[in-house]
Design an enzyme around this catalytic site. Sequence first.
Site, mmCIF file in Angstrom:
data_model
loop_
_atom_site.group_PDB
_atom_site.id
_atom_site.type_symbol
_atom_site.label_atom_id
_atom_site.label_comp_id
_atom_site.label_asym_id
_atom_site.label_seq_id
_atom_site.Cartn_x
_atom_site.Cartn_y
_atom_site.Cartn_z
ATOM 1 N N SER A 133 26.204 -5.874 -13.121
ATOM 2 C CA SER A 133 24.913 -5.302 -12.775
ATOM 3 C C SER A 133 25.020 -3.785 -12.683
ATOM 4 O O SER A 133 26.068 -3.243 -12.321
ATOM 5 C CB SER A 133 24.509 -5.896 -11.424
ATOM 6 N N TYR A 189 25.879 -7.518 -2.478
ATOM 7 C CA TYR A 189 25.702 -8.024 -3.845
ATOM 8 C C TYR A 189 26.393 -7.084 -4.840
ATOM 9 O O TYR A 189 27.188 -7.507 -5.683
ATOM 10 C CB TYR A 189 24.206 -8.151 -4.172
ATOM 11 N N LYS A 205 29.922 -7.545 -7.378
ATOM 12 C CA LYS A 205 29.993 -7.270 -8.828
ATOM 13 C C LYS A 205 31.101 -6.254 -9.124
ATOM 14 O O LYS A 205 31.803 -6.360 -10.130
ATOM 15 C CB LYS A 205 28.633 -6.777 -9.346
#
Length: 341
Positions: free
Chosen positions: A126, A151, A155
Amino acid sequence: MKVLITGGTGYIGSHTIIEMIETGKFTPVCIDSCERSTPETIDRIEKITGIRVPFYQQNICDKDGFFQIFEEHKDIIGIIHFAAYKSVPESVEKPLEYYRNNLQSLENVLEVCLKYNIPNLIFSSSCSIYGEVANLPVNEDTPMGAPFCPYAHTKQIGEEMIRFFAHVHPQFNAVILRYFNPVGAHSSGLNGELSPDKPNNLMPIITQVGIGKMKQMAVFGTDYNTRDGSCIRDYVHVSDIADAHIKALEFILEKRNATNCEVFNLGSGSGVSVLEMIHAFEEITGIKLNYILGERRAGDIPAIYSDSVRAEQLLHWHCKYGLKDMVESAWKWEKMLSISQ
Ligand code: UD1
């Protein structure tokens, strides 16, 4: 050539399966826990493509069940690993769930690659790994920033895990794809993003307010240092994102990769503000949205958009769809959902 799609009933996973079937280049096998999606997506894929995809409702964090699939499909040549939690605000509230789910699943994927000799992996990363950046657009050489939410951190760690793994396993090839903001739906209107009751992402919130499922929405922050004060993102059509996965697989299968761990940005290259997106929706659909100018949301960065030249040059990937297609297809899907519910 058989490819396992983890998270295959999810938003990007299901569109990638459709793209695979439509191009006829790969044969997908799907695995998903359906914790955040539904098995009915397999029916939707069949309605669009005429093909019933082999499907395992199984959590890949459960190693034994996951590994069993490779006993049944000895001819899998690659994995596209989508399965992950993906909400920025939820990750701020429930950090441990994000670390556990997103990292345990990836560890199992890498172990499976080793145990069953699967040499090809495409990983969903991302643009959130860049954090808050001073110079826009960002390209693949822009360093990872301080993680602004769990989050994003999962990643970042995920990318590093793959890099270290690739380093000691030269026969293994990985492509890391950094998505910007995927939106929109399949052009048929028969498949799109299935949001939870309270969606987090901008586009499903806009379409739900548009159709009346949600009464009102807020623009999260209007005092950012951007052209209209609201956050800027790089929205990219989900079918373009899906197409990039096919191209990434071809890239490593045709041995066009210079290293065995390559990374690409996937964005349209232009930034759109939240207010601009709201106004685009109003203009394209003729529907007025009930919105207020609200407070900033925790975990948000002010602005990010992509330099995607690398993906264009090396993957031969170009966005086929623009903002109008994104809004129209998302709206078509929302209307479809309202009929079927
Ligand atoms: C983030 C990641 C993205 C990832 C996605 C997964 C960044 C920069 N990007 O997207 O890579 O794929 O999560 O979910 O972190 N907004 C409102 N009102 C709303 C909802 C959203 O104003 O009701 C605003 C947000 O503040 C944000 C923009 O709309 O500025 C887009 O938000 P969202 O769709 O949630 O995606 P990101 O958080 O940007």
